[in-house]
Design a protein around this motif. Structure first.
Motif, PDB file in Angstrom:
ATOM      1  N   THR A  65       0.830  -1.210   0.000  1.00 17.10           N
ATOM      2  CA  THR A  65       0.000   0.000   0.000  1.00 17.10           C
ATOM      3  C   THR A  65       0.865   1.261   0.000  1.00 17.10           C
ATOM      4  N   HIS A  66       1.223   1.736   1.190  1.00 14.53           N
ATOM      5  CA  HIS A  66       1.843   3.047   1.344  1.00 14.53           C
ATOM      6  C   HIS A  66       3.362   3.039   1.225  1.00 14.53           C
ATOM      7  N   GLY A  67       3.943   1.901   0.950  1.00 16.88           N
ATOM      8  CA  GLY A  67       5.393   1.836   0.782  1.00 16.88           C
ATOM      9  C   GLY A  67       6.127   1.361   2.011  1.00 16.88           C
ATOM     10  N   TYR A  68       5.506   1.459   3.174  1.00 17.58           N
ATOM     11  CA  TYR A  68       6.152   1.027   4.408  1.00 17.58           C
ATOM     12  C   TYR A  68       5.761  -0.407   4.773  1.00 17.58           C
ATOM     13  N   ASP A  69       5.192  -1.112   3.804  1.00 21.45           N
ATOM     14  CA  ASP A  69       4.865  -2.525   3.946  1.00 21.45           C
ATOM     15  C   ASP A  69       5.539  -3.276   2.797  1.00 21.45           C
ATOM     16  N   THR A  70       6.842  -3.279   2.819  1.00 20.97           N
ATOM     17  CA  THR A  70       7.656  -3.801   1.722  1.00 20.97           C
ATOM     18  C   THR A  70       7.368  -5.283   1.465  1.00 20.97           C
ATOM     19  N   THR A  71       7.352  -5.635   0.175  1.00 22.89           N
ATOM     20  CA  THR A  71       7.203  -7.039  -0.208  1.00 22.89           C
ATOM     21  C   THR A  71       8.423  -7.570  -0.954  1.00 22.89           C
ATOM     22  N   ASP A  72       9.193  -6.678  -1.573  1.00 21.67           N
ATOM     23  CA  ASP A  72      10.402  -7.105  -2.292  1.00 21.67           C
ATOM     24  C   ASP A  72      11.380  -5.938  -2.306  1.00 21.67           C
ATOM     25  N   LEU A 101      18.964   9.915  -1.400  1.00 26.83           N
ATOM     26  CA  LEU A 101      18.763   9.237  -0.121  1.00 26.83           C
ATOM     27  C   LEU A 101      17.546   8.330  -0.257  1.00 26.83           C
ATOM     28  N   LEU A 102      17.700   7.053   0.067  1.00 21.63           N
ATOM     29  CA  LEU A 102      16.606   6.091  -0.014  1.00 21.63           C
ATOM     30  C   LEU A 102      16.012   5.826   1.366  1.00 21.63           C
ATOM     31  N   ASP A 103      14.771   5.374   1.368  1.00 26.28           N
ATOM     32  CA  ASP A 103      14.048   5.094   2.609  1.00 26.28           C
ATOM     33  C   ASP A 103      14.002   3.582   2.802  1.00 26.28           C
ATOM     34  N   GLY A 104      14.688   3.078   3.823  1.00 29.01           N
ATOM     35  CA  GLY A 104      14.763   1.651   4.080  1.00 29.01           C
ATOM     36  C   GLY A 104      13.897   1.247   5.256  1.00 29.01           C
ATOM     37  N   VAL A 105      12.913   0.399   5.001  1.00 31.04           N
ATOM     38  CA  VAL A 105      12.002  -0.060   6.057  1.00 31.04           C
ATOM     39  C   VAL A 105      12.453  -1.453   6.460  1.00 31.04           C
ATOM     40  N   PHE A 106      13.274  -1.521   7.491  1.00 26.20           N
ATOM     41  CA  PHE A 106      13.896  -2.783   7.878  1.00 26.20           C
ATOM     42  C   PHE A 106      13.462  -3.270   9.258  1.00 26.20           C
ATOM     43  N   ASN A 107      12.482  -2.594   9.838  1.00 23.30           N
ATOM     44  CA  ASN A 107      11.933  -3.095  11.099  1.00 23.30           C
ATOM     45  C   ASN A 107      10.806  -4.088  10.845  1.00 23.30           C
ATOM     46  N   HIS A 108      10.071  -3.883   9.751  1.00 20.85           N
ATOM     47  CA  HIS A 108       8.896  -4.702   9.483  1.00 20.85           C
ATOM     48  C   HIS A 108       8.693  -4.828   7.983  1.00 20.85           C
ATOM     49  N   GLY A 185      22.834   7.235   0.243  1.00 23.63           N
ATOM     50  CA  GLY A 185      22.598   7.014   1.662  1.00 23.63           C
ATOM     51  C   GLY A 185      21.232   6.425   1.906  1.00 23.63           C
ATOM     52  N   TRP A 186      20.953   6.199   3.182  1.00 22.27           N
ATOM     53  CA  TRP A 186      19.707   5.564   3.618  1.00 22.27           C
ATOM     54  C   TRP A 186      19.120   6.290   4.813  1.00 22.27           C
ATOM     55  N   ARG A 187      17.818   6.536   4.739  1.00 24.40           N
ATOM     56  CA  ARG A 187      17.037   6.853   5.934  1.00 24.40           C
ATOM     57  C   ARG A 187      16.498   5.526   6.444  1.00 24.40           C
ATOM     58  N   LEU A 188      16.710   5.218   7.708  1.00 31.75           N
ATOM     59  CA  LEU A 188      16.320   3.937   8.286  1.00 31.75           C
ATOM     60  C   LEU A 188      15.034   4.131   9.071  1.00 31.75           C
ATOM     61  N   ASP A 189      13.940   3.706   8.471  1.00 31.87           N
ATOM     62  CA  ASP A 189      12.624   3.917   9.041  1.00 31.87           C
ATOM     63  C   ASP A 189      12.480   3.180  10.373  1.00 31.87           C
ATOM     64  N   ALA A 190      11.797   3.840  11.324  1.00 32.74           N
ATOM     65  CA  ALA A 190      11.527   3.236  12.640  1.00 32.74           C
ATOM     66  C   ALA A 190      12.783   2.644  13.259  1.00 32.74           C
ATOM     67  N   ALA A 191      13.896   3.335  13.092  1.00 33.21           N
ATOM     68  CA  ALA A 191      15.157   2.837  13.660  1.00 33.21           C
ATOM     69  C   ALA A 191      15.058   2.659  15.165  1.00 33.21           C
ATOM     70  N   TYR A 192      14.216   3.459  15.798  1.00 32.26           N
ATOM     71  CA  TYR A 192      14.059   3.377  17.252  1.00 32.26           C
ATOM     72  C   TYR A 192      13.494   2.038  17.708  1.00 32.26           C
ATOM     73  N   ALA A 193      12.830   1.313  16.813  1.00 32.05           N
ATOM     74  CA  ALA A 193      12.227   0.023  17.175  1.00 32.05           C
ATOM     75  C   ALA A 193      13.173  -1.146  16.969  1.00 32.05           C
ATOM     76  N   VAL A 194      14.373  -0.870  16.469  1.00 29.64           N
ATOM     77  CA  VAL A 194      15.357  -1.910  16.147  1.00 29.64           C
ATOM     78  C   VAL A 194      16.495  -1.839  17.162  1.00 29.64           C
ATOM     79  N   PRO A 195      16.958  -2.959  17.701  1.00 32.41           N
ATOM     80  CA  PRO A 195      18.042  -2.925  18.690  1.00 32.41           C
ATOM     81  C   PRO A 195      19.322  -2.308  18.100  1.00 32.41           C
TER      82      PRO A 195
END
Length: 439
Positions: A65-72, A101-108, A185-195
């Protein structure tokens, strides 16, 4: 962490691509690839004209949907285009001196992410089951859906298990792949939720091949400096300063901003935050401020304080938009942009000119990137501060929220570089609701 030299000079123009190009709300509405990333090409010269030196893209990878629900992570979203379209955009941006700068959603991930689909199909015996935090019912087998940890109650966002080495390997591979293709570079989405140890491992491995990559984490709360240091990041998003800027302007309470500047100075001692007055997740600054005439004051602060500034697309035109806590509540702040700059309304020209002037000042004084502030005069409605770095350079900024002219201490500065003020031996007279940058 000392960032690459280019970061000192970058000013991001942030774009949320799916909204910018008017893409469908779900990927299932568009099975065949469009080429909408190319719709950004007419706007690259506009970004340069604005004064930006970087293009910060929201999610561009395949999602539901909005891009923050990555499938590939290795495929461009079909609603946006193809790999060739991405390569063209990067090449044309770089040709104009714009970093990417790319947006990386790596928490979910989205539920359609293949490793999670394997879990749903194969049950507890799936090899990818260890990628997620799962709760299987008794007797579970192939076709059984487990309970799983999600992202902040959004059940369509499946949280990854960052204790799993294969997850770290994937993130390193993804980040390296797109950096190899030209991202800076990368913006790391929801980085605060990742150890933090997960980030420390990933960033060290990514930097071994890409030492000049800029890596900034999204942190909304917490100990920013500790998280940046522990995770091997360059920066964190400066939400504390964002809040203090609009809140102090709305409440005519510069004491709040002064306290935030002390905290900001402390952060600058260890890293340079990513600063902003608007982004894809918050109400636009022109709507957040009770008096839109004070938008320029917010931009003055953004461009004269230490940090790596980011301007959210449309803010430079005075766009309005309110974020709401409901389904579709982000749509108002993630709008479709016109086909070309010539199609913009003339209503935003004044705000655009103010951004141009202040971004130009910022780029002529690149040392502001690490500058700290010293308050010279403080009251509810009047603030003057000096900004300095390690060298002899300094500027003085004066802001007046009162409805009459204010006499301001400008620390001996004699020349007005931007804004309006009458300078004499006693200081400067700043007009009602006015501002000035002096040197």
């Amino acid at each position: 962490m000392k960032s690459a030299p280019w970061v000192e000079h970058v000013i991001w123009w942030q774009v949320y691509p799916l909204g910018f190009v008017g893409a469908e709300k779900t990927s299932t509405d568009r099975p065949a690839a469009e080429h909408r990333l190319l719709d950004l090409l007419p706007w690259l010269d506009y970004a340069v004209e604005l004064g930006a030196s970087g293009l910060a893209l929201g999610p561009v990878f395949a999602s539901e949907t909005h891009g923050y629900d990555t499938t590939d992570y290795f495929r461009i979203d079909a609603r946006l285009g193809t790999l060739d379209d991405f390569d063209t955009l990067v090449a044309e941006a770089h040709r104009r001196g714009l970093r990417i700068l790319l947006d990386g959603v790596f928490n979910h991930v989205g539920r359609s992410f293949q490793p999670f689909q394997e879990v749903l199909a194969e049950g507890p015996g799936a090899g990818s089951a260890r990628w997620f935090v799962l709760d299987w019912p008794d007797g579970a087998g192939p076709g059984t859906e487990p309970g799983y940890r999600d992202f902040e109650g959004h059940h369509h966002l499946v949280a990854l298990d960052h204790r799993e080495p294969a997850v770290a390997d994937l993130v390193v591979e993804v980040m390296g792949y797109w950096l190899d293709r030209g991202a800076d570079g990368w913006r790391l989405d929801a980085a605060y939720a990742v150890p933090a140890p997960f980030w420390a491992d990933v960033t060290a491995r990514v930097r071994s091949a890409h030492p000049d990559a800029y890596l900034v984490g999204e942190y909304i709360h917490g100990d920013y400096a500790a998280e940046v240091g522990a995770g091997g990041l360059d920066a964190a998003t400066q939400y504390e300063l964002w809040k203090a800027i609009w809140s102090s302007l709305n409440d005519a309470n510069f004491f709040e901003l002064s306290a935030a500047l002390e905290r900001h100075n402390a952060l600058l001692a260890s890293y340079v935050p990513l600063t902003f007055v608007g982004n894809h997740d918050v109400t636009r600054i022109a709507s957040r401020l009770t008096d839109p005439a004070l938008v320029a004051h917010a931009v003055v602060l953004l461009m004269t304080l230490g940090g790596t500034p980011s301007v959210y697309y449309g803010d430079e035109q005075g766009y309005r938009g309110v974020k709401e806590d409901r389904a579709g509540g982000d749509d108002d702040v993630r709008p479709l942009f016109p086909p070309a700059p010539a199609d913009l309304s003339s209503v935003g020209q004044g705000v655009f000119a103010a951004h141009q002037q202040l971004i130009g000042l910022r780029r002529r004084h690149a040392w502001l990137h690490r500058a700290t502030t010293q308050v010279l005069q403080l009251s509810n409605e009047v603030l003057a501060y000096r900004v300095t770095a390690e060298g002899p350079e300094e500027l003085v900024v004066a802001l007046n929220l009162s409805h009459g002219p204010a006499r301001v201490d400008v620390g001996g500065a004699a020349g007005v570089l931007a804004g309006e003020a009458a300078v004499d031996g006693a200081g400067a007279l700043v007009p009602a609701r006015g501002w000035a940058v002096l040197g």
